[in-house]
Design a protein around this motif. Structure first.
Motif, mmCIF file in Angstrom:
data_model
loop_
_atom_site.group_PDB
_atom_site.id
_atom_site.type_symbol
_atom_site.label_atom_id
_atom_site.label_comp_id
_atom_site.label_asym_id
_atom_site.label_seq_id
_atom_site.Cartn_x
_atom_site.Cartn_y
_atom_site.Cartn_z
ATOM 1 N N GLN A 255 0.836 -1.208 0.000
ATOM 2 C CA GLN A 255 0.000 0.000 0.000
ATOM 3 C C GLN A 255 0.868 1.253 0.000
ATOM 4 O O GLN A 255 0.585 2.217 -0.716
ATOM 5 N N ALA A 256 1.931 1.252 0.817
ATOM 6 C CA ALA A 256 2.818 2.418 0.889
ATOM 7 C C ALA A 256 3.502 2.667 -0.451
ATOM 8 O O ALA A 256 3.573 3.807 -0.916
ATOM 9 N N LEU A 257 3.996 1.610 -1.092
ATOM 10 C CA LEU A 257 4.666 1.780 -2.385
ATOM 11 C C LEU A 257 3.695 2.254 -3.462
ATOM 12 O O LEU A 257 4.080 2.977 -4.372
ATOM 13 N N SER A 258 2.428 1.857 -3.353
ATOM 14 C CA SER A 258 1.447 2.280 -4.363
ATOM 15 C C SER A 258 1.124 3.764 -4.256
ATOM 16 O O SER A 258 0.684 4.370 -5.235
ATOM 17 N N THR A 259 1.338 4.371 -3.076
ATOM 18 C CA THR A 259 1.065 5.803 -2.923
ATOM 19 C C THR A 259 2.320 6.653 -3.098
ATOM 20 O O THR A 259 2.251 7.875 -3.063
ATOM 21 N N LEU A 260 3.443 6.004 -3.295
ATOM 22 C CA LEU A 260 4.699 6.701 -3.523
ATOM 23 C C LEU A 260 4.666 7.375 -4.894
ATOM 24 O O LEU A 260 4.102 6.825 -5.849
ATOM 25 N N ASP A 261 5.245 8.553 -4.985
ATOM 26 C CA ASP A 261 5.342 9.246 -6.271
ATOM 27 C C ASP A 261 6.008 8.301 -7.279
ATOM 28 O O ASP A 261 7.087 7.762 -7.007
ATOM 29 N N PRO A 262 5.385 8.061 -8.438
ATOM 30 C CA PRO A 262 5.951 7.108 -9.414
ATOM 31 C C PRO A 262 7.389 7.426 -9.826
ATOM 32 O O PRO A 262 8.182 6.518 -10.045
ATOM 33 N N LYS A 263 7.749 8.708 -9.894
ATOM 34 C CA LYS A 263 9.125 9.070 -10.251
ATOM 35 C C LYS A 263 10.107 8.630 -9.170
ATOM 36 O O LYS A 263 11.216 8.198 -9.469
ATOM 37 N N VAL A 264 9.692 8.747 -7.915
ATOM 38 C CA VAL A 264 10.547 8.322 -6.805
ATOM 39 C C VAL A 264 10.631 6.798 -6.769
ATOM 40 O O VAL A 264 11.697 6.231 -6.548
ATOM 41 N N LEU A 265 9.499 6.127 -7.015
ATOM 42 C CA LEU A 265 9.491 4.664 -7.020
ATOM 43 C C LEU A 265 10.477 4.113 -8.050
ATOM 44 O O LEU A 265 11.145 3.113 -7.800
ATOM 45 N N LEU A 266 10.585 4.782 -9.186
ATOM 46 C CA LEU A 266 11.519 4.337 -10.220
ATOM 47 C C LEU A 266 12.983 4.483 -9.798
ATOM 48 O O LEU A 266 13.854 3.865 -10.386
ATOM 49 N N GLU A 267 13.242 5.305 -8.776
ATOM 50 C CA GLU A 267 14.609 5.493 -8.288
ATOM 51 C C GLU A 267 15.019 4.446 -7.255
ATOM 52 O O GLU A 267 16.179 4.362 -6.886
ATOM 53 N N VAL A 268 14.042 3.650 -6.771
ATOM 54 C CA VAL A 268 14.321 2.650 -5.741
ATOM 55 C C VAL A 268 14.809 1.366 -6.407
ATOM 56 O O VAL A 268 14.162 0.843 -7.307
ATOM 57 N N ASP A 269 15.949 0.858 -5.953
ATOM 58 C CA ASP A 269 16.500 -0.375 -6.502
ATOM 59 C C ASP A 269 15.965 -1.601 -5.767
ATOM 60 O O ASP A 269 15.590 -2.585 -6.382
ATOM 61 N N SER A 270 15.943 -1.533 -4.417
ATOM 62 C CA SER A 270 15.454 -2.673 -3.634
ATOM 63 C C SER A 270 14.935 -2.206 -2.282
ATOM 64 O O SER A 270 15.307 -1.151 -1.789
ATOM 65 N N VAL A 271 14.069 -3.041 -1.686
ATOM 66 C CA VAL A 271 13.484 -2.754 -0.380
ATOM 67 C C VAL A 271 13.661 -3.987 0.499
ATOM 68 O O VAL A 271 13.305 -5.095 0.094
#
Length: 174
Positions: free
Chosen positions: A85-101
């Motif tokens: 749920q948290a990742l789905s509300t993350l700004d899509p541009k920022v999500l694309l910068e994340v390599d791993s969680v």
């Protein structure tokens, strides 16, 4: 019929069936969004905003594997759902910068996560405030210029560089 469709299709978040007149039927289907991927011995599979991993959904999402982050599945089921749920509300541009969680390296911090960013930084955050605080990541990154290190967003916003000859910084993220 609506509940059957939801039960049989874990990607389906909601279904509404309406019959406004006798000439047709309207179906409105909302799906959970893929927000990351997981790697298992069986392959790489999408991780959805519902917190579910679907092992039969890879072919249509193959082009997104390099864009979305990888999730470490050592979270418990409830935290996976919250993380989705948290990742789905993350700004899509920022999500694309994340390599791993991954979960926090401290086993006592069950709602804490560590995000490895594609730019080399590591971000420490808490799942309930992840999207809210990661919205400031572009401004924080601009303040850091080319420096790399750990950005702690658990309480406030602090930067600790990887190089020992540089001091820690309290970040302005307002």
């Amino acid at each position: 019929i609506e509940s059957f469709i939801r039960q049989m299709n874990p990607v389906v978040a909601d279904v509404k069936i309406e019959r406004p007149d006798w000439t047709g039927i309207n179906f409105e289907v909302k799906e959970y969004q893929p927000v990351a991927f997981v790697k298992t011995d069986s392959g790489t599979f999408p991780f959805y905003s519902s917190g579910e991993v679907l092992e039969d959904q890879t072919s249509s999402l193959a082009s997104m594997v390099d864009q979305l982050p990888l999730i470490d599945l050592s979270f418990d089921k409830q935290h996976l759902k919250e993380l989705g749920q948290a990742l789905s509300t993350l700004d899509p541009k920022v999500l694309l910068e994340v390599d791993s969680v991954a979960p926090s390296s401290d086993p006592q911090k069950t709602t804490h996560v560590e995000l490895k960013m594609k730019d080399g930084n590591i971000v420490k955050a808490i799942i309930p405030t992840l999207a809210e605080k990661m919205a400031f990541y572009p401004q924080i990154k601009a303040q850091l210029k080319e420096r790399q290190g750990t950005i702690d967003l658990e309480v406030g916003a602090y930067f600790t560089p990887f190089q020992e000859d540089t001091n820690s910084v309290k970040l302005n993220h307002n």
